[in-house]
Write a protein that holds these residues in place. Structure first.
Motif, mmCIF file in Angstrom:
data_model
loop_
_atom_site.group_PDB
_atom_site.id
_atom_site.type_symbol
_atom_site.label_atom_id
_atom_site.label_comp_id
_atom_site.label_asym_id
_atom_site.label_seq_id
_atom_site.Cartn_x
_atom_site.Cartn_y
_atom_site.Cartn_z
ATOM 1 N N GLY A 185 2.360 9.381 -6.370
ATOM 2 C CA GLY A 185 2.686 10.740 -5.920
ATOM 3 C C GLY A 185 1.889 11.218 -4.723
ATOM 4 N N GLN A 186 1.253 10.313 -4.007
ATOM 5 C CA GLN A 186 0.449 10.752 -2.870
ATOM 6 C C GLN A 186 1.323 10.927 -1.627
ATOM 7 N N TYR A 201 12.063 6.812 -1.697
ATOM 8 C CA TYR A 201 11.000 6.494 -0.751
ATOM 9 C C TYR A 201 10.973 5.041 -0.315
ATOM 10 N N VAL A 202 11.509 4.154 -1.158
ATOM 11 C CA VAL A 202 11.391 2.726 -0.853
ATOM 12 C C VAL A 202 12.749 2.136 -0.476
ATOM 13 N N GLY A 246 0.824 -1.200 0.000
ATOM 14 C CA GLY A 246 0.000 0.000 0.000
ATOM 15 C C GLY A 246 0.860 1.253 0.000
ATOM 16 N N TYR A 247 1.933 1.216 0.810
ATOM 17 C CA TYR A 247 2.851 2.357 0.869
ATOM 18 C C TYR A 247 3.437 2.644 -0.504
ATOM 19 N N LEU A 292 6.822 9.463 5.016
ATOM 20 C CA LEU A 292 8.151 10.060 4.864
ATOM 21 C C LEU A 292 8.142 11.303 3.993
ATOM 22 N N THR A 293 6.958 11.697 3.503
ATOM 23 C CA THR A 293 6.895 12.830 2.577
ATOM 24 C C THR A 293 7.522 14.110 3.139
ATOM 25 N N PRO A 294 7.226 14.499 4.383
ATOM 26 C CA PRO A 294 7.821 15.752 4.886
ATOM 27 C C PRO A 294 9.339 15.790 4.768
#
Lengths: 563, 188
Positions: free
Chosen positions: A33-34, A180-181, A25-26, A38-40
């Motif tokens: 792009g959602q 991100y991964v 899901g992550y 960890l987005t911040p």
């Protein structure tokens, strides 16, 4: 097998199943792009990278543009890694003073790491400097994994979109995969591995005097950071020669368990990501189910073969090529996972497995690494079989084959067949050529059918981008360095390019609403059909070769014959 | 085309720096900061001298010490290696027979059928620092005799040295031979 070992295996499979929807899901949110947790921290870095390289993340590419960017990216990786290896002697971070890697070995190693294979015709601790490992090999571990994931995401977009001319932006997909991964998971795993005893230092090898007064040189290096991505990115190239059998690469049972789990973690989770991206979670789980059945079946055969060795001598030889701290159960589980996953790392020597167990490992590779498979590559490999299964089913019931609402036409089937044929041809033709060429035959370390298995394994491992080996085999000859290098490149890009073409062709089609005649591709019947297609296609292609190698060897072993 | 190349090149360089420079240096700093001993190879000392790494086996031939598993590289770590012999290999069978003869001759008080499997087989890395508990117990009498110690004392040391599976679940019970030998030396 003791209860405790059985429990370990059950725990492993349970954790894999549990982690799939979470990580899957992550990753689905990352690639669309959602916002994620960890987005911040990572979004500013991501945007900075786009600004620095002039990449507009809103611009998407046709399948041809995507493929071109991918090929350029990999070609650059090839050039840089090759240069690092050949010029190693003149570059810094080389405390042991290793000279430049010989040309054909450098070619082979470069092709190997760029294609996510990580076939190693060299012994790391006596060949490569820290710089080559860190800046050359480990970088390709990240980038080849990102490439595989990008292709999968592009293919998923092709299925999810309709009447679309684009399949995504390669630079964006690759960057997101890395930032991100891969980086977060690898960083976490690397530090945990160090706590268990995996070395991570830039100091030179340690000279010690043993208890009995002899001198011994202990190799060290920045291993943990590389081992983490080696496992997570389905790469497999060890820092040391004996890979994760080496105690400084895999010291404890916890390091072993975590490395084994990382082996299949992302490939398994990507089935859920795929389901999300195409809008049908059931579809993702159906494919996961096929992979899990094949995994458990192969594992069961290997366990029986290893625990129930035939003649009395082989019972005692069951620990040959295995480590004490790991034992038979963990060695077999890892062998099954690594040959399912196109990883290729080992924690035991596959050449010393019983012939049946070694044969299962070989068959896993020959099937095309679709049992979870490599990151991205395993799933788009399985999707090849999905297209074939849909096509064959459609023919059987006289309906137009369609998958997820897209018609599967001659164009797609031709591309998919190319993707199946190219690696298989490399395996069979390559092994055949080697088995009649004396210089190639001389590389065998074992006599009898096991020698043929060594050759078959080498070509299979290269062509399907696995990277493990029956390691007595001397692969560091010009013949094998060149030919296996070519097999790796063909096996990788000969599958990626057709699959990107399929992605583009599917993206352009209109979606047909499901009707009474639609073959459901997410139920138990389709799972069975897909299983059958994978096993039959793989079996038909490779049964004769397997009969001469591992199957003959096991039957002869049972009859007490030796070579 | 040129624009694609330029963008791809720059993204490639950026990702290379992140994964090839930033990442390993950060991990190395964290490793040396948080787990310095492990990061450097878990070196073991006795009487102020470094005698080896906890994770790398050593060649042992002195009858006063516990001995290790057979090794294809005789515990010389550069490079690590295994025999890679298949189970139908005559070479493997004769090697195992030679190993069995060796353990029988050096341990005349033990029954030949009792030689544990790990002492008859070479490890995967050639540097395996562990032996099974059975293998350690097999050698107790020989070590005690060579050191003129009470067998029960040595047996006590062995039992203390047995590491169970991690968390009671993962892996095999094992004995680290170097640490056991160091404890033996400390007895005297």
């Amino acid at each position: 097998m003791s209860t405790q070992e059985g429990l370990q295996i059950v725990l492993y499979i349970a954790l894999l199943i549990a982690a799939t929807p979470i990580l899957g899901g992550y990753m689905a949110r990352v690639f669309t792009g959602q916002r994620v947790i960890l987005t911040p921290v990572l979004r500013p870095a991501e945007n900075a990278l786009y600004r620095l390289s002039g990449l507009d993340p809103q611009v998407e590419q046709s399948w041809r543009g995507y493929a071109l960017a991918l090929l350029m990216f990999n070609a650059l990786g090839f050039a840089v890694l090759f240069a690092l290896l050949v010029l190693q002697g003149q570059l810094p971070l080389n405390p042991e003073g290793w000279p430049g890697v010989p040309t054909w070995l450098a070619f082979n190693t470069t092709a190997s790491f760029v294609t996510n294979t990580n076939w190693q015709a060299y012994a790391g601790e006596v060949t490569l400097s820290y710089l080559s490992q860190m800046l050359g090999l480990a970088v390709q571990n990240f980038l080849s994994a990102a490439t595989g994931m990008a292709v999968l995401v592009a293919l998923a977009r092709g299925l999810a979109r309709q009447s679309a001319a684009t399949v995504g932006n390669f630079g964006v997909d690759a960057t997101r995969a890395v930032l991100y991964v891969l980086l977060p998971l690898a960083s976490l795993l690397a530090v945990v591995l160090v706590s268990q005893g995996v070395v991570q230092t830039l100091a030179s090898y340690a000279e010690v005097t043993t208890l009995e007064g002899e001198s011994q040189e202990i190799p060290v290096g920045p291993a943990a950071s590389q081992v983490a991505i080696k496992q997570l990115g389905s790469n497999g190239g060890g820092f040391f020669n004996t890979n994760s059998a080496h105690p400084l690469e895999n010291p404890t049972s916890l390091s072993n368990f975590l490395q084994m789990l990382s082996l299949l973690l992302i490939p398994a989770a990507l089935t859920f990501t795929y389901g999300r991206l195409v809008g049908s979670l059931r579809q993702g789980w159906a494919i996961f189910a096929v992979m899990l059945v094949l995994f458990c079946a192969g594992l069961a055969i290997m366990l029986v073969a290893e625990y129930e060795a035939a003649p009395a001598t082989t019972e005692l030889a069951a620990l040959e090529g295995k480590e004490t701290r790991l034992g038979i159960g963990n060695s077999v589980l890892w062998a099954m996972a690594t040959t399912s996953a196109s990883n290729g790392s080992v924690n035991a020597m596959h050449s010393s497995l019983s012939p049946a167990a070694g044969g299962v490992a070989l068959f896993n590779i020959m099937l095309g690494e679709v049992i979870f498979g490599g990151v991205g590559a395993g799933l788009y490999g399985m999707l090849i079989f999905v297209v074939l299964a849909v096509f064959i089913s459609g023919l059987m019931v006289g309906r137009t084959p369609e998958y997820l609402g897209k018609k599967i036409e001659a164009h797609e089937v031709k591309l998919v067949i190319i993707a199946v044929l190219l690696p298989s041809a490399c395996i069979l033709l390559g092994a055949a050529a080697a088995s009649v060429y004396d210089q190639a035959l001389a590389s065998r370390a074992n006599a009898g059918p096991h020698g043929l298995s060594e050759i078959l394994y080498a070509f299979s491992s290269a062509s399907q981008n696995n990277g493990s080996a029956f390691a007595g085999f001397n692969a560091n000859t010009d013949f094998y360095n060149i030919v296996l290098g070519l097999c790796m490149l063909i096996g990788r890009f000969g599958v990626i390019l057709p699959m990107l073409a399929v992605a583009g062709s599917l993206a352009a089609k209109k979606r047909i609403p499901p009707s009474a005649g639609t073959l459901p591709t997410d139920g138990p019947l389709f799972v069975a059909v897909l299983l059958a297609v994978v096993v039959v296609v793989g079996g038909l292609t490779f049964f004769p070769a397997l009969a001469l190698g591992p199957i003959a060897e096991q039957l002869l072993l049972n009859a007490g014959r030796t070579f | 085309m040129l624009q694609t190349f330029k963008t791809t090149l720059l993204i490639f360089v950026a990702l290379t720096l992140v994964t090839g420079v930033l990442y390993p240096l950060a991990i190395t700093a964290a490793a040396l900061g948080l787990f310095p001993d492990q990061a450097r190879g878990s070196l073991v000392s006795a009487e102020g001298q470094v005698i080896g790494s906890k994770w790398i086996g050593q060649p042992t031939r002195d009858p006063r010490y516990f001995w290790m598993r057979p090794s294809a590289v005789d515990y010389a770590p550069l490079p690590s290696g295994a025999t890679n012999l298949g189970l139908t290999s005559e070479v493997l069978i004769s090697q195992m027979a030679a190993r069995a003869a060796f353990w029988r001759e050096t341990h005349p008080t033990q029954a030949a059928e009792d030689i544990p499997a790990d002492l008859l087989s070479a490890s995967a890395s050639g540097l395996d620092p562990h032996i099974s508990p059975a293998a350690a117990r097999f050698q107790i009498e020989r070590v005690a005799a060579a050191r003129q110690l009470d067998a029960a004392q040595v047996a006590e040391l062995v039992e203390a040295a047995i590491e169970p599976p991690q968390f009671g679940l993962l892996g095999q019970a094992r004995v680290n031979v170097l640490l056991l030998n160091r404890a033996l030396d400390a007895l005297e």
